[in-house]
Design a protein around this motif. Structure first.
Motif, PDB file in Angstrom:
ATOM      1  N   HIS A 161      28.430  59.412   6.867  1.00 43.11           N
ATOM      2  CA  HIS A 161      29.489  58.731   6.121  1.00 43.11           C
ATOM      3  C   HIS A 161      28.889  58.133   4.859  1.00 43.11           C
ATOM      4  CE1 HIS A 161      32.683  55.728   5.412  1.00 43.11           C
ATOM      5  NE2 HIS A 161      33.440  56.591   6.067  1.00 43.11           N
ATOM      6  N   TYR A 162      29.680  58.030   3.800  1.00 42.27           N
ATOM      7  CA  TYR A 162      29.157  57.483   2.548  1.00 42.27           C
ATOM      8  C   TYR A 162      28.690  56.040   2.694  1.00 42.27           C
ATOM      9  CZ  TYR A 162      33.591  55.046   1.690  1.00 42.27           C
ATOM     10  OH  TYR A 162      34.681  54.219   1.774  1.00 42.27           O
ATOM     11  N   LYS A 163      29.162  55.324   3.690  1.00 43.94           N
ATOM     12  CA  LYS A 163      28.728  53.939   3.893  1.00 43.94           C
ATOM     13  C   LYS A 163      27.257  53.863   4.321  1.00 43.94           C
ATOM     14  CE  LYS A 163      33.297  52.145   4.782  1.00 43.94           C
ATOM     15  NZ  LYS A 163      34.214  51.513   5.719  1.00 43.94           N
ATOM     16  N   HIS A 164      26.694  54.973   4.788  1.00 48.75           N
ATOM     17  CA  HIS A 164      25.272  54.992   5.130  1.00 48.75           C
ATOM     18  C   HIS A 164      24.403  54.759   3.899  1.00 48.75           C
ATOM     19  CE1 HIS A 164      26.427  57.368   8.883  1.00 48.75           C
ATOM     20  NE2 HIS A 164      25.829  56.273   9.321  1.00 48.75           N
ATOM     21  N   PHE A 165      24.909  55.113   2.712  1.00 54.85           N
ATOM     22  CA  PHE A 165      24.140  54.904   1.488  1.00 54.85           C
ATOM     23  C   PHE A 165      23.821  53.427   1.266  1.00 54.85           C
ATOM     24  CE2 PHE A 165      26.003  58.987  -0.182  1.00 54.85           C
ATOM     25  CZ  PHE A 165      24.798  59.642  -0.319  1.00 54.85           C
ATOM     26  N   GLU A 166      24.680  52.550   1.736  1.00 50.77           N
ATOM     27  CA  GLU A 166      24.495  51.116   1.499  1.00 50.77           C
ATOM     28  C   GLU A 166      23.141  50.639   2.020  1.00 50.77           C
ATOM     29  OE1 GLU A 166      27.103  47.022   1.763  1.00 50.77           O
ATOM     30  OE2 GLU A 166      27.768  48.784   2.866  1.00 50.77           O
ATOM     31  N   GLN A 167      22.697  51.191   3.159  1.00 51.29           N
ATOM     32  CA  GLN A 167      21.393  50.811   3.703  1.00 51.29           C
ATOM     33  C   GLN A 167      20.312  51.854   3.424  1.00 51.29           C
ATOM     34  OE1 GLN A 167      22.101  49.981   7.830  1.00 51.29           O
ATOM     35  NE2 GLN A 167      22.553  47.851   7.390  1.00 51.29           N
ATOM     36  N   ASP A 168      20.691  53.138   3.419  1.00 52.45           N
ATOM     37  CA  ASP A 168      19.690  54.197   3.261  1.00 52.45           C
ATOM     38  C   ASP A 168      19.251  54.394   1.819  1.00 52.45           C
ATOM     39  OD1 ASP A 168      20.030  54.485   5.947  1.00 52.45           O
ATOM     40  OD2 ASP A 168      20.994  56.444   5.858  1.00 52.45           O
ATOM     41  N   ASP A 169      20.140  54.183   0.870  1.00 54.54           N
ATOM     42  CA  ASP A 169      19.820  54.338  -0.556  1.00 54.54           C
ATOM     43  C   ASP A 169      20.608  53.296  -1.352  1.00 54.54           C
ATOM     44  OD1 ASP A 169      19.109  55.132  -3.083  1.00 54.54           O
ATOM     45  OD2 ASP A 169      19.520  57.257  -2.753  1.00 54.54           O
ATOM     46  N   PRO A 170      20.177  52.016  -1.292  1.00 49.09           N
ATOM     47  CA  PRO A 170      20.931  50.932  -1.932  1.00 49.09           C
ATOM     48  C   PRO A 170      21.139  51.129  -3.426  1.00 49.09           C
ATOM     49  CG  PRO A 170      19.159  50.039  -0.580  1.00 49.09           C
ATOM     50  CD  PRO A 170      18.983  51.515  -0.618  1.00 49.09           C
ATOM     51  N   ASP A 171      20.161  51.715  -4.131  1.00 48.88           N
ATOM     52  CA  ASP A 171      20.318  51.930  -5.569  1.00 48.88           C
ATOM     53  C   ASP A 171      21.454  52.893  -5.859  1.00 48.88           C
ATOM     54  OD1 ASP A 171      18.219  50.219  -6.168  1.00 48.88           O
ATOM     55  OD2 ASP A 171      16.731  51.830  -6.169  1.00 48.88           O
ATOM     56  N   LEU A 172      21.493  54.003  -5.151  1.00 50.48           N
ATOM     57  CA  LEU A 172      22.577  54.968  -5.336  1.00 50.48           C
ATOM     58  C   LEU A 172      23.913  54.344  -4.960  1.00 50.48           C
ATOM     59  CD1 LEU A 172      23.416  57.922  -6.001  1.00 50.48           C
ATOM     60  CD2 LEU A 172      23.282  58.334  -3.551  1.00 50.48           C
ATOM     61  N   TYR A 173      23.920  53.561  -3.904  1.00 53.89           N
ATOM     62  CA  TYR A 173      25.164  52.924  -3.475  1.00 53.89           C
ATOM     63  C   TYR A 173      25.705  51.999  -4.565  1.00 53.89           C
ATOM     64  CZ  TYR A 173      28.645  50.400  -0.815  1.00 53.89           C
ATOM     65  OH  TYR A 173      29.820  49.844  -0.402  1.00 53.89           O
ATOM     66  N   LEU A 174      24.839  51.172  -5.114  1.00 52.13           N
ATOM     67  CA  LEU A 174      25.293  50.206  -6.118  1.00 52.13           C
ATOM     68  C   LEU A 174      25.628  50.870  -7.455  1.00 52.13           C
ATOM     69  CD1 LEU A 174      22.841  47.270  -5.403  1.00 52.13           C
ATOM     70  CD2 LEU A 174      25.276  47.388  -4.855  1.00 52.13           C
ATOM     71  N   GLN A 175      24.886  51.903  -7.839  1.00 53.93           N
ATOM     72  CA  GLN A 175      25.082  52.519  -9.150  1.00 53.93           C
ATOM     73  C   GLN A 175      26.184  53.560  -9.169  1.00 53.93           C
ATOM     74  OE1 GLN A 175      21.277  54.030 -10.361  1.00 53.93           O
ATOM     75  NE2 GLN A 175      20.336  52.015 -10.326  1.00 53.93           N
ATOM     76  N   LYS A 176      26.389  54.283  -8.074  1.00 55.12           N
ATOM     77  CA  LYS A 176      27.356  55.377  -8.094  1.00 55.12           C
ATOM     78  C   LYS A 176      28.504  55.186  -7.111  1.00 55.12           C
ATOM     79  CE  LYS A 176      27.633  60.405  -8.091  1.00 55.12           C
ATOM     80  NZ  LYS A 176      26.869  61.649  -8.080  1.00 55.12           N
ATOM     81  N   ILE A 177      28.173  54.976  -5.862  1.00 54.31           N
ATOM     82  CA  ILE A 177      29.186  54.930  -4.807  1.00 54.31           C
ATOM     83  C   ILE A 177      30.147  53.765  -5.028  1.00 54.31           C
ATOM     84  CG2 ILE A 177      29.583  54.834  -2.330  1.00 54.31           C
ATOM     85  CD1 ILE A 177      27.963  57.318  -3.311  1.00 54.31           C
ATOM     86  N   LYS A 178      29.603  52.573  -5.201  1.00 59.10           N
ATOM     87  CA  LYS A 178      30.453  51.391  -5.394  1.00 59.10           C
ATOM     88  C   LYS A 178      31.289  51.520  -6.663  1.00 59.10           C
ATOM     89  CE  LYS A 178      30.277  46.406  -4.916  1.00 59.10           C
ATOM     90  NZ  LYS A 178      31.662  46.384  -4.570  1.00 59.10           N
ATOM     91  N   TYR A 179      30.711  52.087  -7.706  1.00 59.77           N
ATOM     92  CA  TYR A 179      31.443  52.287  -8.954  1.00 59.77           C
ATOM     93  C   TYR A 179      32.644  53.212  -8.739  1.00 59.77           C
ATOM     94  CZ  TYR A 179      32.581  53.626 -13.706  1.00 59.77           C
ATOM     95  OH  TYR A 179      33.246  53.863 -14.876  1.00 59.77           O
ATOM     96  N   ILE A 180      32.428  54.307  -8.025  1.00 60.59           N
ATOM     97  CA  ILE A 180      33.527  55.236  -7.756  1.00 60.59           C
ATOM     98  C   ILE A 180      34.594  54.570  -6.899  1.00 60.59           C
ATOM     99  CG2 ILE A 180      34.133  57.374  -6.532  1.00 60.59           C
ATOM    100  CD1 ILE A 180      31.450  58.510  -7.523  1.00 60.59           C
ATOM    101  N   LEU A 181      34.173  53.814  -5.892  1.00 64.87           N
ATOM    102  CA  LEU A 181      35.141  53.131  -5.030  1.00 64.87           C
ATOM    103  C   LEU A 181      35.970  52.106  -5.789  1.00 64.87           C
ATOM    104  CD1 LEU A 181      32.954  52.592  -1.840  1.00 64.87           C
ATOM    105  CD2 LEU A 181      34.924  54.119  -2.065  1.00 64.87           C
ATOM    106  N   ASP A 182      35.342  51.402  -6.730  1.00 64.86           N
ATOM    107  CA  ASP A 182      36.029  50.323  -7.451  1.00 64.86           C
ATOM    108  C   ASP A 182      36.814  50.796  -8.671  1.00 64.86           C
ATOM    109  OD1 ASP A 182      34.925  48.621  -5.599  1.00 64.86           O
ATOM    110  OD2 ASP A 182      33.323  47.912  -6.917  1.00 64.86           O
ATOM    111  N   THR A 183      36.624  52.054  -9.089  1.00 68.64           N
ATOM    112  CA  THR A 183      37.253  52.554 -10.304  1.00 68.64           C
ATOM    113  C   THR A 183      38.528  53.319  -9.975  1.00 68.64           C
ATOM    114  OG1 THR A 183      35.099  52.754 -11.360  1.00 68.64           O
ATOM    115  CG2 THR A 183      36.892  54.005 -12.335  1.00 68.64           C
ATOM    116  N   ASP A 184      39.553  53.108 -10.772  1.00 68.24           N
ATOM    117  CA  ASP A 184      40.795  53.870 -10.654  1.00 68.24           C
ATOM    118  C   ASP A 184      40.595  55.183 -11.398  1.00 68.24           C
ATOM    119  OD1 ASP A 184      43.326  54.903 -10.551  1.00 68.24           O
ATOM    120  OD2 ASP A 184      44.314  53.125 -11.361  1.00 68.24           O
TER     121      ASP A 184
END
Length: 119
Positions: free
Chosen positions: A42-65
């Protein structure tokens, strides 16, 4: 951050003989452990497995319309770069992924395919 597990390797062929046993301390990521026991990555695994990718890409996509931001074009592909920052190849996450645009309605699906590919 990581789960701790002990692994016992049996019958390692070495100079010490075929019955040699070695206890090894190993750390595995949650995404690897999920795959090991047959769970979906699941993409939520990035939060612990790859925090940089999570903060730079995943969170941005989730928060952007993505439907309102026409300047941002994301497709169902993953771009692979070399050490110099040059694009090496583009991998389709789904068939014809380079033609399927990520929208609000399918961004969670895109992130899950990205997680499956990356992790």
């Amino acid at each position: 951050m990581y789960e701790h597990f002990w692994i016992l390797f049996f019958s390692l062929e070495s100079a010490l003989g075929s019955s040699y046993r070695q206890l090894v301390r190993a750390r595995f990521t949650r995404s690897f452990l999920a795959q090991l026991i047959g769970l979906r990555v699941h993409y939520k695994h990035f939060e612990q497995d790859d925090p940089d990718l999570y903060l730079q890409k995943i969170k941005y996509i989730l928060d952007t319309d993505l439907d309102r931001n026409e300047n941002l074009e994301i497709y169902f592909v993953e771009e692979v770069y070399d050490g110099m920052g040059q694009l090496v190849k583009t991998v389709d996450l789904i068939p014809n992924g380079s033609k399927v645009r990520v929208r609000n309605s399918n961004k969670n699906q895109y992130l899950d395919y990205l997680a499956t590919h990356r992790l």
